[in-house]
Design an enzyme around this catalytic site. Structure first.
Site, PDB file in Angstrom:
ATOM      1  N   THR A 208       0.781  -1.153   0.020  1.00 41.54           N
ATOM      2  CA  THR A 208       0.087   0.124  -0.067  1.00 41.54           C
ATOM      3  C   THR A 208       0.791   1.426   0.015  1.00 41.54           C
ATOM      4  O   THR A 208       1.963   1.239  -0.228  1.00 41.54           O
ATOM      5  CB  THR A 208      -0.766  -0.318   1.168  1.00 41.54           C
ATOM      6  OG1 THR A 208      -1.858   1.040   1.113  1.00 41.54           O
ATOM      7  CG2 THR A 208      -0.422  -0.119   2.544  1.00 41.54           C
ATOM      8  N   ASN A 209       0.368   2.478   0.319  1.00 43.09           N
ATOM      9  CA  ASN A 209       0.985   3.610   0.271  1.00 43.09           C
ATOM     10  C   ASN A 209       0.477   4.528   1.213  1.00 43.09           C
ATOM     11  O   ASN A 209      -0.189   4.050   2.000  1.00 43.09           O
ATOM     12  CB  ASN A 209       0.873   4.151  -1.235  1.00 43.09           C
ATOM     13  CG  ASN A 209      -0.488   4.711  -1.302  1.00 43.09           C
ATOM     14  OD1 ASN A 209      -1.249   5.298  -0.677  1.00 43.09           O
ATOM     15  ND2 ASN A 209      -1.010   3.746  -2.412  1.00 43.09           N
ATOM     16  N   HIS A 210       1.260   5.660   1.751  1.00 39.38           N
ATOM     17  CA  HIS A 210       0.948   6.509   2.655  1.00 39.38           C
ATOM     18  C   HIS A 210      -0.282   7.566   2.722  1.00 39.38           C
ATOM     19  O   HIS A 210      -0.620   8.158   3.348  1.00 39.38           O
ATOM     20  CB  HIS A 210       2.196   7.449   2.989  1.00 39.38           C
ATOM     21  CG  HIS A 210       3.116   6.803   3.586  1.00 39.38           C
ATOM     22  ND1 HIS A 210       3.264   5.863   4.508  1.00 39.38           N
ATOM     23  CD2 HIS A 210       4.498   6.382   3.088  1.00 39.38           C
ATOM     24  CE1 HIS A 210       4.284   5.266   4.863  1.00 39.38           C
ATOM     25  NE2 HIS A 210       5.410   5.922   3.875  1.00 39.38           N
ATOM     26  N   SER A 211      -1.351   7.177   1.631  1.00 39.04           N
ATOM     27  CA  SER A 211      -2.168   7.968   1.565  1.00 39.04           C
ATOM     28  C   SER A 211      -3.196   7.884   2.633  1.00 39.04           C
ATOM     29  O   SER A 211      -3.627   6.727   2.807  1.00 39.04           O
ATOM     30  CB  SER A 211      -2.951   7.809   0.087  1.00 39.04           C
ATOM     31  OG  SER A 211      -4.324   8.683   0.077  1.00 39.04           O
ATOM     32  N   ALA A 275      -4.821   7.464  -4.096  1.00 36.80           N
ATOM     33  CA  ALA A 275      -3.316   6.964  -4.585  1.00 36.80           C
ATOM     34  C   ALA A 275      -3.532   5.582  -5.088  1.00 36.80           C
ATOM     35  O   ALA A 275      -3.569   4.727  -4.082  1.00 36.80           O
ATOM     36  CB  ALA A 275      -2.373   7.316  -3.590  1.00 36.80           C
TER      37      ALA A 275
END
Ligand code: CTP
Length: 400
Positions: A208-211, A275
């Site tokens: 995943t990502n930091h959004s 994102a």
């Protein structure tokens, strides 16, 4: 949204009056002028002084007060009000409002006013379910009033059910919605995506990502507050659903793609604030991958570009398509390439390394680039305000 707005806050006799203090405080902090009118019952739970201390304005409790601020108080307040909010609204006050009775300062003001009416019931579950209450609420609804809640949960009686006054953030959402119903996006459908997708590696792990999803949620709220019907396709994991926004929860890029493509045919605009993972593990393991101590390589496969996939759908006279570009270098050049590659009407580019614009922040500094590659740099703003600047552009594009 609330700054400078005149809110008449009607408070009627329920233990939930204590929550109305918080509402009065938050409205005042948001810049609204709050005139509180209390029923006699309400004054038995909370004092007028408490409201006066929070709103810094006189509190009306008596229709025949010779020292009242206005000559004919109910008429003055009724005329000046941008909205009348009754929170908490008891069974009795709802019945009076539905019938148009005017035997106290609040109901008299309500019946003298053209302002939109928002009613937030609070009562015991059985009282709420009673056909008389349901009929009265329906009657108010048919007359254009907005009914906020009640929520479900533990009630003062000890029972569990529908009857709880909504919490302040929800009530603020309802107030903003009610004030904005005739806004410049009234009748429009806006699809917004938010959050970072999560691509499974195995049953317990994801890529995943930091959004945080905050930008997309702020956009959804801003669009709602200008009258739009908003569909929020959300991969955000930790944000409460904004009131009066339809949330479609998704996890992976593919799920987001399916949900967006299913809803864009009815949309006037699509704003992709999410994102979206560009790659996902080629295949998710059925069982948890065990630690072996050896190097582990996970092959990744590209995901579908959702914005690009909507291009075919949009066509001439189709919906407005807005993208975001989160960049760590060459902001404008990279964003311009994306506008052209995805044939966007607008892109909001943000430098994720600049102060106040990082993941999870409540502020953002974006640069808007349109289809003709004109560049407008916006200052550091709240995400809600950034949302409004983007929606100014969307509204303008929709008018053409
Ligand atoms: N986007 C999308 N589908 C994807 C990836 C991105 O619709 N599979 C959208 C994003 O929601 C955003 C815009 O495309 O509105 C740009 O996303 P970004 O990640 O900045 O760009 P990419 O096209 O993925 O390019 P890169 O990651 O190489 O910068």
């Amino acid at each position: 949204m609330l700054s400078g707005k005149r809110v008449v806050l009607g408070v009627t006799g329920s233990i939930a009056c204590y929550k109305a203090l918080d509402l009065a405080s938050k409205l005042t902090q948001a810049g609204a002028l709050v005139d509180v009118i209390m029923s006699y019952g309400a004054t038995q739970f909370v004092t007028p002084l408490a409201f006066r201390s929070l709103t810094h304005r006189p509190v009306v409790t008596d229709a025949f007060d010779a020292n009242a601020e206005y000559a004919v108080e109910h008429v003055e307040l009724a005329r000046q009000a941008d909205i009348i909010v009754v929170a908490p609204a008891t069974v009795h006050s709802i019945a009076k409002l539905a019938l148009g009775l005017a035997d106290d300062p609040l109901t008299t003001t309500a019946v003298a006013s053209q302002a939109p009416l928002l009613v937030a019931p609070a009562m015991d579950a059985d009282m709420f379910q009673h056909p008389a209450t349901q009929e009265n609420l329906e009657r108010l609804r048919l007359r254009g009033a907005v009914i906020a809640g009640p929520g479900r949960g533990r009630l003062a009686s000890g029972l569990t059910g529908y009857g709880r006054l909504l919490e302040t953030p929800e009530l603020l959402g309802y107030i903003a919605y009610t004030l904005g119903r005739q806004g410049d996006l009234a009748g429009r459908v806006i699809v917004v995506s938010a959050g970072g997708t999560a691509e499974p590696i195995d049953p317990v792990r994801v890529v995943t990502n930091h959004s945080s999803g905050k930008m997309g949620y702020a956009l959804a709220e801003a669009a709602r507050d200008r009258g739009a019907r908003v569909v929020l396709v959300s991969a955000a994991r930790a944000l409460p659903a904004p009131p009066l926004v339809e949330v479609v929860p998704v996890a992976t890029a593919q799920q987001m793609c399916d949900a967006v493509l299913a809803r864009t045919p009815e949309a006037d605009a699509l704003i992709m604030a999410a994102a979206v993972a560009d790659y996902r593990p080629l295949s998710a393991a059925d069982q948890k991958i065990k630690k072996t101590g050896a190097e582990l390589n996970i092959p990744l496969a590209p995901t579908t570009d959702i914005l690009a996939a909507t291009l075919g759908q949009a066509g001439p006279g189709g919906f407005v398509r807005v993208g975001f570009a989160a960049e760590s270098e060459n902001l404008v050049a990279n964003a311009k390439t994306k506008v052209t590659a995805k044939s966007l009407d607008l892109i909001a580019a943000n430098d994720i390394t600049s102060e106040g614009s990082g993941f999870g922040a409540d502020t953002n500094r974006v640069t808007l680039i349109d289809r003709e590659l004109n560049v407008e740099e916006l200052p550091l703003l709240t995400k809600y305000e950034v949302g409004n600047r983007i929606l100014d552009r969307v509204a303008r594009l929709l008018r053409h």
